[in-house]
Design a protein around this motif. Sequence first.
Motif, PDB file in Angstrom:
ATOM      1  N   UNK A 194      -1.870   6.384   3.390  1.00  0.00           N
ATOM      2  CA  UNK A 194      -2.387   5.391   2.452  1.00  0.00           C
ATOM      3  C   UNK A 194      -1.427   5.104   1.302  1.00  0.00           C
ATOM      4  N   UNK A 195      -0.678   6.117   0.863  1.00  0.00           N
ATOM      5  CA  UNK A 195       0.238   5.927  -0.267  1.00  0.00           C
ATOM      6  C   UNK A 195       1.254   4.824   0.016  1.00  0.00           C
ATOM      7  N   UNK A 206       5.648  13.339   0.232  1.00  0.00           N
ATOM      8  CA  UNK A 206       5.502  11.885   0.329  1.00  0.00           C
ATOM      9  C   UNK A 206       6.043  11.386   1.668  1.00  0.00           C
ATOM     10  N   UNK A 207       7.177  11.932   2.097  1.00  0.00           N
ATOM     11  CA  UNK A 207       7.808  11.495   3.341  1.00  0.00           C
ATOM     12  C   UNK A 207       7.379  12.308   4.556  1.00  0.00           C
ATOM     13  N   UNK A 208       6.640  13.404   4.355  1.00  0.00           N
ATOM     14  CA  UNK A 208       6.202  14.259   5.458  1.00  0.00           C
ATOM     15  C   UNK A 208       5.008  13.604   6.147  1.00  0.00           C
ATOM     16  N   UNK A 209       5.240  13.015   7.316  1.00  0.00           N
ATOM     17  CA  UNK A 209       4.173  12.291   8.002  1.00  0.00           C
ATOM     18  C   UNK A 209       3.356  13.196   8.912  1.00  0.00           C
ATOM     19  N   UNK A 210       3.639  14.508   8.893  1.00  0.00           N
ATOM     20  CA  UNK A 210       2.868  15.443   9.707  1.00  0.00           C
ATOM     21  C   UNK A 210       1.818  16.189   8.886  1.00  0.00           C
ATOM     22  N   UNK A 246      -4.551  14.710   6.051  1.00  0.00           N
ATOM     23  CA  UNK A 246      -5.040  13.696   5.129  1.00  0.00           C
ATOM     24  C   UNK A 246      -5.368  14.301   3.772  1.00  0.00           C
ATOM     25  N   UNK A 247      -5.924  15.516   3.773  1.00  0.00           N
ATOM     26  CA  UNK A 247      -6.266  16.186   2.518  1.00  0.00           C
ATOM     27  C   UNK A 247      -5.018  16.500   1.714  1.00  0.00           C
ATOM     28  N   UNK A 248      -3.971  16.984   2.393  1.00  0.00           N
ATOM     29  CA  UNK A 248      -2.705  17.276   1.706  1.00  0.00           C
ATOM     30  C   UNK A 248      -2.083  16.002   1.144  1.00  0.00           C
ATOM     31  N   UNK A 249      -2.164  14.924   1.908  1.00  0.00           N
ATOM     32  CA  UNK A 249      -1.603  13.653   1.460  1.00  0.00           C
ATOM     33  C   UNK A 249      -2.338  13.142   0.219  1.00  0.00           C
ATOM     34  N   UNK A 250      -3.657  13.286   0.188  1.00  0.00           N
ATOM     35  CA  UNK A 250      -4.424  12.831  -0.971  1.00  0.00           C
ATOM     36  C   UNK A 250      -4.108  13.666  -2.209  1.00  0.00           C
ATOM     37  N   UNK A 292      -2.385  12.353  -5.727  1.00  0.00           N
ATOM     38  CA  UNK A 292      -2.954  12.631  -7.049  1.00  0.00           C
ATOM     39  C   UNK A 292      -1.914  13.294  -7.948  1.00  0.00           C
ATOM     40  N   UNK A 293      -1.184  14.279  -7.397  1.00  0.00           N
ATOM     41  CA  UNK A 293      -0.141  14.949  -8.176  1.00  0.00           C
ATOM     42  C   UNK A 293       0.944  13.966  -8.604  1.00  0.00           C
TER      43      UNK A 293
END
Length: 446
Positions: free
Chosen positions: A81-82, A176-180, A183-187, A191-192
Amino acid sequence: MNRQCPIAIDVSGAQMHTEAALIREQAPATPVMLPGGVTAWAVARHADIRRLLVDPRVSKDAYRHWPAWIDGEVGAEWPLAIWVSVQNMITAYGAEHTRLRRPAAAAFTARRAGGMRPRIEEVVGGLLDRLAALAPDQAVDLRTEFAHELPTRIVFELFGIPEHSWAPLHKIINAFFDTAITAEEAQRNAEDLHVTMADLLAHRREHPGDDMTSALIAARDNGAGDDSDSSINGNGNGNGNGNGNGGGGGGGQGARLSEKELADTLILLFTAGYETSVNLICTALHELLRSPGQLALVRQGLASWEDVVEEAARIEPPASYGLLRFAVEDIDMGEGVVIPKGDPIMVSFGSAGRDAAVHGERAQEFDVTRPTRGQHLSFGFGTHHCLGAVLARLECAVAVRRFFERFPEAALAPAGEGELPRVESFISNGLRELPVVLGPAAHVSD
């Protein structure tokens, strides 16, 4: 052709070139499956990508042209989503792109980038001195100790980022660039990132300096136009992510940046500025280390260090895929393939650089004398051409030249002679490590 079974994109990026070749050979546009079950069209041929990058029927604004985002079918919980929720020049369309690019382009000129050569030379010299202090037979990870350090110091200094924020920002950028990641880690990472950006903006407002962050803050705070942050809110769709078909408006060409647009512009500039350079430097060093004959051509004056940079960018673009673009209307790609209005599109820069139609049957080989070495799309093309391309090229050329002058006998360490691990991403394209035995350091006068 439009509804063939989609190819599942390898989120680790480990098979990028095999995957890209398959997509390139299939059709002008091929359905693919992204993390989270989102389907898109992958475009992998050089000519098709070049055409789409300047086609007014292609947008990067999810708030205006991706129905699944507007309606909340895809929202903030999507792992990627970012990449579409930020509102800056890279995700803008038409007049909005012009408005958002203008202040960044004014602060980040080619002249300003070129004027950084003395500082780049100084930083490279210091890093090489540090490497020269190590035992000559010791294996060193050049990504960590050299390729990573140069853009960190240059880009973070350019943006006036306090040194105590460097490590936290690197952690965020890597995720940010880690696509693996989940979803929780990405969110959590998003936020960070926004908390860190808010802290940086507050710090620079209180302590302005001669840096790009301060320049962009001044453009935001002192510019003309309505002060409302309409581009932040949009017309909410009720799913909590602030999506809306009013998003991305911002008040027209003359309006100044909203606070969100300011933060998102900075996120784009320094994450792309760092990631592009470190990947490009690693690729150039690696290709020359494993191809001594190519290095010899440069040393003999038959090719330049700038040729090395262009060929490195061609064969291993710092970004493998570009996310995401959207069809403003139906787009006929030829060969019976039509991308329907509203569908997302990915362009494969990793594929374009190895397209035999442009670079010949030996496109997969590194060749600093290749006539088409500069005919790549690795820094984009058209209105979304990378603003930091001049700086990335300069950093890489200086770093690689100075490294081989200082360590003329450098060679890949035994651990680096096979296939090296790559960063886990189908967006960023770079080595995760580059183990090298430096050999004795030469004395080189400045």
